[in-house]
Design a protein around this motif. Structure first.
Motif, PDB file in Angstrom:
ATOM      1  N   GLY A  48       0.690  16.907 -12.069  1.00  0.00           N
ATOM      2  CA  GLY A  48      -0.520  17.698 -11.904  1.00  0.00           C
ATOM      3  C   GLY A  48      -1.807  16.936 -12.148  1.00  0.00           C
ATOM      4  N   LEU A  49      -1.770  15.611 -11.992  1.00  0.00           N
ATOM      5  CA  LEU A  49      -2.954  14.791 -12.213  1.00  0.00           C
ATOM      6  C   LEU A  49      -3.734  14.627 -10.919  1.00  0.00           C
ATOM      7  CD1 LEU A  49      -1.321  11.998 -14.383  1.00  0.00           C
ATOM      8  CD2 LEU A  49      -2.613  13.966 -15.171  1.00  0.00           C
ATOM      9  N   GLN A  50      -5.018  14.378 -11.044  1.00  0.00           N
ATOM     10  CA  GLN A  50      -5.842  14.074  -9.883  1.00  0.00           C
ATOM     11  C   GLN A  50      -6.100  12.579  -9.896  1.00  0.00           C
ATOM     12  OE1 GLN A  50      -9.751  15.797  -9.890  1.00  0.00           O
ATOM     13  NE2 GLN A  50     -10.173  15.155  -7.798  1.00  0.00           N
ATOM     14  N   VAL A  51      -5.637  11.883  -8.872  1.00  0.00           N
ATOM     15  CA  VAL A  51      -5.804  10.434  -8.771  1.00  0.00           C
ATOM     16  C   VAL A  51      -7.031  10.151  -7.911  1.00  0.00           C
ATOM     17  CG1 VAL A  51      -4.762   8.284  -7.975  1.00  0.00           C
ATOM     18  CG2 VAL A  51      -3.326  10.058  -9.017  1.00  0.00           C
ATOM     19  N   ILE A  52      -7.935   9.374  -8.468  1.00  0.00           N
ATOM     20  CA  ILE A  52      -9.156   9.002  -7.757  1.00  0.00           C
ATOM     21  C   ILE A  52      -9.185   7.483  -7.630  1.00  0.00           C
ATOM     22  CG2 ILE A  52     -11.674   9.019  -7.815  1.00  0.00           C
ATOM     23  CD1 ILE A  52     -11.420  11.565  -9.580  1.00  0.00           C
ATOM     24  N   SER A  53      -9.283   6.995  -6.415  1.00  0.00           N
ATOM     25  CA  SER A  53      -9.406   5.558  -6.179  1.00  0.00           C
ATOM     26  C   SER A  53     -10.878   5.199  -6.133  1.00  0.00           C
ATOM     27  CB  SER A  53      -8.756   5.175  -4.848  1.00  0.00           C
ATOM     28  OG  SER A  53      -7.400   5.493  -4.859  1.00  0.00           O
ATOM     29  N   MET A 108       0.829  -1.188   0.000  1.00  0.00           N
ATOM     30  CA  MET A 108       0.000   0.000   0.000  1.00  0.00           C
ATOM     31  C   MET A 108       0.876   1.254   0.000  1.00  0.00           C
ATOM     32  SD  MET A 108      -3.134   0.972  -0.156  1.00  0.00           S
ATOM     33  CE  MET A 108      -4.226  -0.271   0.404  1.00  0.00           C
ATOM     34  N   HIS A 109       2.010   1.158   0.645  1.00  0.00           N
ATOM     35  CA  HIS A 109       2.921   2.304   0.710  1.00  0.00           C
ATOM     36  C   HIS A 109       3.321   2.764  -0.701  1.00  0.00           C
ATOM     37  CE1 HIS A 109       5.990   4.961   2.257  1.00  0.00           C
ATOM     38  NE2 HIS A 109       6.897   4.346   1.528  1.00  0.00           N
ATOM     39  N   LYS A 110       3.577   1.806  -1.598  1.00  0.00           N
ATOM     40  CA  LYS A 110       3.964   2.149  -2.975  1.00  0.00           C
ATOM     41  C   LYS A 110       2.834   2.886  -3.691  1.00  0.00           C
ATOM     42  CE  LYS A 110       7.310  -1.525  -3.624  1.00  0.00           C
ATOM     43  NZ  LYS A 110       7.665  -2.690  -4.435  1.00  0.00           N
ATOM     44  N   TYR A 111       1.599   2.519  -3.392  1.00  0.00           N
ATOM     45  CA  TYR A 111       0.453   3.206  -4.003  1.00  0.00           C
ATOM     46  C   TYR A 111       0.491   4.694  -3.661  1.00  0.00           C
ATOM     47  CZ  TYR A 111      -4.182   5.128  -4.496  1.00  0.00           C
ATOM     48  OH  TYR A 111      -5.233   5.944  -4.804  1.00  0.00           O
ATOM     49  N   PRO A 156      -5.857   3.170 -14.963  1.00  0.00           N
ATOM     50  CA  PRO A 156      -4.915   2.074 -14.696  1.00  0.00           C
ATOM     51  C   PRO A 156      -5.612   1.003 -13.875  1.00  0.00           C
ATOM     52  CG  PRO A 156      -4.212   4.111 -13.597  1.00  0.00           C
ATOM     53  CD  PRO A 156      -5.495   4.396 -14.291  1.00  0.00           C
ATOM     54  N   THR A 157      -5.438  -0.246 -14.252  1.00  0.00           N
ATOM     55  CA  THR A 157      -6.128  -1.331 -13.562  1.00  0.00           C
ATOM     56  C   THR A 157      -5.173  -2.279 -12.854  1.00  0.00           C
ATOM     57  OG1 THR A 157      -6.130  -2.660 -15.568  1.00  0.00           O
ATOM     58  CG2 THR A 157      -8.061  -1.270 -15.154  1.00  0.00           C
ATOM     59  N   GLN A 158      -3.892  -2.039 -12.951  1.00  0.00           N
ATOM     60  CA  GLN A 158      -2.925  -2.873 -12.270  1.00  0.00           C
ATOM     61  C   GLN A 158      -2.096  -2.019 -11.337  1.00  0.00           C
ATOM     62  OE1 GLN A 158      -0.614  -5.041 -15.087  1.00  0.00           O
ATOM     63  NE2 GLN A 158      -2.357  -6.092 -15.948  1.00  0.00           N
ATOM     64  N   GLN A 159      -1.462  -2.703 -10.394  1.00  0.00           N
ATOM     65  CA  GLN A 159      -0.618  -1.994  -9.434  1.00  0.00           C
ATOM     66  C   GLN A 159       0.547  -1.346 -10.158  1.00  0.00           C
ATOM     67  OE1 GLN A 159       0.872  -4.486  -6.346  1.00  0.00           O
ATOM     68  NE2 GLN A 159       1.927  -2.821  -5.320  1.00  0.00           N
ATOM     69  N   LEU A 160       0.823  -0.096  -9.824  1.00  0.00           N
ATOM     70  CA  LEU A 160       1.952   0.614 -10.405  1.00  0.00           C
ATOM     71  C   LEU A 160       3.239   0.151  -9.744  1.00  0.00           C
ATOM     72  CD1 LEU A 160       0.468   4.206 -10.396  1.00  0.00           C
ATOM     73  CD2 LEU A 160       0.640   2.664 -12.332  1.00  0.00           C
ATOM     74  N   THR A 161       4.307   0.049 -10.510  1.00  0.00           N
ATOM     75  CA  THR A 161       5.597  -0.340  -9.981  1.00  0.00           C
ATOM     76  C   THR A 161       6.471   0.899  -9.876  1.00  0.00           C
ATOM     77  OG1 THR A 161       5.414  -2.499 -11.013  1.00  0.00           O
ATOM     78  CG2 THR A 161       7.612  -1.792 -10.352  1.00  0.00           C
ATOM     79  N   ILE A 162       7.007   1.142  -8.708  1.00  0.00           N
ATOM     80  CA  ILE A 162       7.862   2.285  -8.455  1.00  0.00           C
ATOM     81  C   ILE A 162       9.287   1.795  -8.288  1.00  0.00           C
ATOM     82  CG2 ILE A 162       8.324   4.252  -6.929  1.00  0.00           C
ATOM     83  CD1 ILE A 162       5.611   4.364  -8.358  1.00  0.00           C
ATOM     84  N   SER A 163      10.193   2.332  -9.079  1.00  0.00           N
ATOM     85  CA  SER A 163      11.599   1.943  -8.962  1.00  0.00           C
ATOM     86  C   SER A 163      12.385   3.009  -8.251  1.00  0.00           C
ATOM     87  CB  SER A 163      12.201   1.738 -10.343  1.00  0.00           C
ATOM     88  OG  SER A 163      11.510   0.705 -10.999  1.00  0.00           O
ATOM     89  N   LYS A 206       0.834   7.779  -6.164  1.00  0.00           N
ATOM     90  CA  LYS A 206      -0.236   8.781  -6.188  1.00  0.00           C
ATOM     91  C   LYS A 206       0.344  10.177  -5.984  1.00  0.00           C
ATOM     92  CE  LYS A 206      -4.662   9.865  -4.116  1.00  0.00           C
ATOM     93  NZ  LYS A 206      -4.871  10.785  -3.055  1.00  0.00           N
ATOM     94  N   GLN A 207       1.232  10.310  -5.016  1.00  0.00           N
ATOM     95  CA  GLN A 207       1.847  11.607  -4.746  1.00  0.00           C
ATOM     96  C   GLN A 207       2.646  12.097  -5.949  1.00  0.00           C
ATOM     97  OE1 GLN A 207       4.721  11.626  -1.578  1.00  0.00           O
ATOM     98  NE2 GLN A 207       4.666  13.843  -1.384  1.00  0.00           N
ATOM     99  N   ARG A 208       3.388  11.194  -6.581  1.00  0.00           N
ATOM    100  CA  ARG A 208       4.188  11.585  -7.749  1.00  0.00           C
ATOM    101  C   ARG A 208       3.310  12.011  -8.915  1.00  0.00           C
ATOM    102  NH1 ARG A 208       9.011   7.042  -7.746  1.00  0.00           N
ATOM    103  NH2 ARG A 208      10.027   7.813  -5.865  1.00  0.00           N
ATOM    104  N   LEU A 209       2.258  11.263  -9.174  1.00  0.00           N
ATOM    105  CA  LEU A 209       1.356  11.619 -10.272  1.00  0.00           C
ATOM    106  C   LEU A 209       0.704  12.970 -10.033  1.00  0.00           C
ATOM    107  CD1 LEU A 209      -0.285   8.152 -10.939  1.00  0.00           C
ATOM    108  CD2 LEU A 209       1.235   9.397 -12.485  1.00  0.00           C
ATOM    109  N   GLU A 210       0.311  13.214  -8.797  1.00  0.00           N
ATOM    110  CA  GLU A 210      -0.355  14.478  -8.486  1.00  0.00           C
ATOM    111  C   GLU A 210       0.631  15.639  -8.447  1.00  0.00           C
ATOM    112  OE1 GLU A 210      -4.241  12.799  -6.101  1.00  0.00           O
ATOM    113  OE2 GLU A 210      -2.545  13.490  -4.897  1.00  0.00           O
ATOM    114  N   HIS A 211       1.764  15.441  -7.793  1.00  0.00           N
ATOM    115  CA  HIS A 211       2.731  16.531  -7.620  1.00  0.00           C
ATOM    116  C   HIS A 211       3.532  16.791  -8.893  1.00  0.00           C
ATOM    117  CE1 HIS A 211       6.571  18.380  -6.327  1.00  0.00           C
ATOM    118  NE2 HIS A 211       5.761  19.098  -5.567  1.00  0.00           N
ATOM    119  N   ASP A 212       4.098  15.737  -9.467  1.00  0.00           N
ATOM    120  CA  ASP A 212       4.998  15.900 -10.612  1.00  0.00           C
ATOM    121  C   ASP A 212       4.266  16.159 -11.926  1.00  0.00           C
ATOM    122  OD1 ASP A 212       6.952  15.382  -8.742  1.00  0.00           O
ATOM    123  OD2 ASP A 212       7.428  13.379  -9.483  1.00  0.00           O
TER     124      ASP A 212
END
Length: 63
Positions: free
Chosen positions: A16-21, A1-4, A56-63, A8-14
């Motif tokens: 400018g997207l609004q992430v809705i779960s 869950m931490h990766k989510y 997006p329907t799958q878990q995002l992978t953060i490297s 989410k923070q990166r998509l919104e901050h970097d």
């Protein structure tokens, strides 16, 4: 869950997207396995939302 939350923070901050779960998207794989109809409803609701442009329907992978 931490990766989510990192993603989410990166998509919104970097970007400018609004992430809705959707209501059942974060309830875990066991819940989804036992209630696939609820996850399907989440996806159908997302596709019907005209303000959505990416689903997006799958878990995002953060490297």
């Amino acid at each position: 869950m931490h990766k989510y939350y990192i993603a989410k923070q990166r998509l919104e901050h970097d970007f400018g997207l609004q992430v809705i779960s959707m209501p059942h998207s974060l309830k875990g794989s066991n819940f989804i396995a036992n209630h696939p109809e609820l996850r399907a409803k989440d996806l159908m609701d997302a596709f019907e939302d005209k303000s959505s442009w990416a689903i997006p329907t799958q878990q995002l992978t953060i490297s």
